[in-house]
Design an enzyme around this catalytic site. Sequence first.
Site, mmCIF file in Angstrom:
data_model
loop_
_atom_site.group_PDB
_atom_site.id
_atom_site.type_symbol
_atom_site.label_atom_id
_atom_site.label_comp_id
_atom_site.label_asym_id
_atom_site.label_seq_id
_atom_site.Cartn_x
_atom_site.Cartn_y
_atom_site.Cartn_z
ATOM 1 C CB SER A 135 39.491 33.250 38.611
ATOM 2 O OG SER A 135 38.809 34.355 38.066
ATOM 3 C CD GLU A 239 36.381 32.698 43.881
ATOM 4 O OE1 GLU A 239 36.514 33.929 44.006
ATOM 5 O OE2 GLU A 239 36.519 32.108 42.795
ATOM 6 C CG HIS A 310 39.472 36.604 42.553
ATOM 7 N ND1 HIS A 310 38.451 35.683 42.627
ATOM 8 C CD2 HIS A 310 39.783 36.708 41.235
ATOM 9 C CE1 HIS A 310 38.151 35.257 41.411
ATOM 10 N NE2 HIS A 310 38.947 35.863 40.550
#
Length: 340
Positions: A135, A239, A310
């Site tokens: 992230s 992602e 995630h």
Amino acid sequence: MLSRRSLLKTAVLAPVIGAFQPPVSTVKPLRLKPGDTVGLACPAAPAYSREQVQVTIESLAALGLKTKLAPHFYDRYGYLAGHDADRAADLNALFADPTVHMVMAMHGGWGCARLLPLLDYDLMRRNPKLLIGYSDITALLLSIYAKTGLATLHGPEGAATWNAYTVDWFRRVLMNGEAVTFQNPAEKSDLLAQTKDRIWTIQSGTARGQLVGGNLTVLCHLVGSPYLPDWRGKLLFIEDVGEDVYSMDRMLTHLKLAGILGQVAGVVFGKCTRCDAGSGGYGSLTLEDVLTEHIGPLNIPAYAGAMIGHIADKFTIPLGINAELDATKGTIRLLESAVL
């Protein structure tokens, strides 16, 4: 004489490519062993829950690992885990600490990019060690790899779900030092065909190169800065979470205009969790449409759906390590160990 197309390509790419770091030799960290110490830090969002921190400590202990909290671990400054200088000092201190063998972020959130000018990259180069997260931690993974050559790791943070799937990849890559082949689970349960965690091939074929990537939003926000690596011949993995499809379209367009997509040798798209059409409403493009439109014409091996992102069940993907991408099978095969 250069063609008009060549001149246009040069004009578009030159300003951004000039900000990239030149190629550096990859430096591998030492593998993690039972009895080693994990330094936990909060470089982005605060540690809101002491119970969650305790769960992390107990989970790492179950792997035979000790933990050490950074000095400013429980600080808070609004939505940040303390002031920039203190969060950066924590990271520098953990890298300098000879008793710490791996630096792990407790959370993502936002704030890592604010630290990049404050990090001691020379110190990190002299004291290479494991650095893991995902992230917002993408900013640290990319910048430290770009500046030092250190192979960083896109994998579980402290607050991750330490289930059997995630732990297995973590252990195999970081503790066993295996040159693993990442491949999605293929369970069908009692169904006639697999419906969960499927991969789909955008462009078939195989490609080799160093793995580099992370969260798409964070990566895009670093474009034009001196904290991104050289993209030539790399295998890009990306992602994201909580983004509308039009936003994914915008960010992939950004990477295309910046010249990044035109340089990579292959693309792996992981999961985009909670990424719906949103305000696009009726008739919106789908995520499949967007990936096909942006990545398909590159004519390089590419697939989507990998266990990166995630999600509870996740791979531990090393940056800067040579691998082979097979877009037809949906696999990433490491060609070397990620650790010494």
